[in-house]
Design an enzyme around this catalytic site. Structure first.
Site, short mmCIF file in Angstrom:
data_model
loop_
_atom_site.label_atom_id
_atom_site.label_comp_id
_atom_site.label_asym_id
_atom_site.label_seq_id
_atom_site.Cartn_x
_atom_site.Cartn_y
_atom_site.Cartn_z
CG ASP A 62 -31.48 20.79 13.17
OD1 ASP A 62 -30.44 21.42 12.92
OD2 ASP A 62 -31.54 19.86 14.02
CG ASN B 288 -23.08 26.76 15.24
OD1 ASN B 288 -23.18 27.88 15.74
ND2 ASN B 288 -24.03 25.84 15.35
N GLY C 287 -18.95 25.68 17.81
CA GLY C 287 -19.96 24.67 18.13
C GLY C 287 -20.39 23.84 16.95
CD GLN C 288 -18.57 23.24 11.05
OE1 GLN C 288 -17.62 23.99 11.22
NE2 GLN C 288 -18.91 22.80 9.86
CG HIS D 34 -24.80 23.17 8.65
ND1 HIS D 34 -23.57 22.55 8.78
CD2 HIS D 34 -25.26 23.33 9.90
CE1 HIS D 34 -23.32 22.35 10.06
NE2 HIS D 34 -24.33 22.84 10.77
CG HIS E 128 -28.10 26.09 12.46
ND1 HIS E 128 -28.59 24.96 13.09
CD2 HIS E 128 -26.76 25.90 12.37
CE1 HIS E 128 -27.59 24.13 13.37
NE2 HIS E 128 -26.47 24.69 12.94
P1 AMP Z 1 -23.87 22.25 13.85
O1 AMP Z 1 -23.74 21.87 15.30
O2 AMP Z 1 -23.90 23.71 13.58
O3 AMP Z 1 -22.85 21.52 13.02
O4 AMP Z 1 -25.30 21.76 13.41
C1 AMP Z 1 -25.59 20.48 12.98
C2 AMP Z 1 -27.10 20.38 12.99
O5 AMP Z 1 -27.47 19.31 12.14
C3 AMP Z 1 -27.70 20.11 14.36
O6 AMP Z 1 -28.67 21.11 14.64
C4 AMP Z 1 -28.33 18.72 14.21
O7 AMP Z 1 -29.53 18.62 14.93
C5 AMP Z 1 -28.55 18.65 12.72
N1 AMP Z 1 -28.52 17.32 12.15
C6 AMP Z 1 -27.58 16.36 12.34
N2 AMP Z 1 -27.85 15.28 11.58
C7 AMP Z 1 -28.98 15.57 10.88
C8 AMP Z 1 -29.77 14.86 9.93
N3 AMP Z 1 -29.44 13.63 9.52
N4 AMP Z 1 -30.88 15.46 9.45
C9 AMP Z 1 -31.21 16.70 9.85
N5 AMP Z 1 -30.50 17.43 10.72
C10 AMP Z 1 -29.41 16.87 11.25
#
Ligand code: AMP
Ligand code: ZN
Length: 114
Positions: A30, A87, A93-94, A100, A102
């Protein structure tokens, strides 16, 4: 260009620190880690969120969970434990509309989540 940031990573059009990849999922760090270990497990297929998951996705979702544990073990966080978070949509909170998982570990997690 693909509008979805995670599809761009899947396609190799955007950079990522890849920890694992096979023909169904990719796992990468992340970019804004919330714990000492924080990586994402992402199906190669563009599934927008858990809200779109149906019976036809059982295999890919099960595989993604299995890969989450495999990579977590490699990262050394399985013995003490870790957290798996998905999420879903706005209230969940997505922020990235590509399913994906986490995986967070390396510190004590608290409950309830924010
Ligand atoms: P969510 O809020 O559950 O959709 O999580 C999205 C996650 O993706 C967040 O923890 C961001 O820090 C992560 N994220 C966004 N863009 C990137 C990227 N290009 N590479 C790695 N992680 C990312
Ligand atoms: Zn996508």
């Amino acid at each position: 260009m693909n509008a979805c940031p995670f599809c761009r990573i899947v396609a190799g059009e955007a950079p990522a620190e890849v920890l694992y990849r096979d023909d169904r999922v990719v796992a990468f760090q992340d970019s804004n880690p919330q714990a000492p270990v924080h990586f994402l497990v992402v199906p190669l297929e563009h599934i927008p969120s858990l809200a779109e998951v149906g019976d036809e996705h059982e295999e890919i979702v099960g595989h993604a969970v299995s890969v989450a544990t495999t990579v977590a073990r490699r990262q050394g966080i399985v013995e003490r434990g870790f957290r798996l978070v998905v999420n879903c949509r706005r209230h969940g909170g997505q922020t990235i509309p590509h399913l994906h998982l986490h995986v967070l570990g390396g510190r004590q997690m608290t409950w309830p989540p924010g």
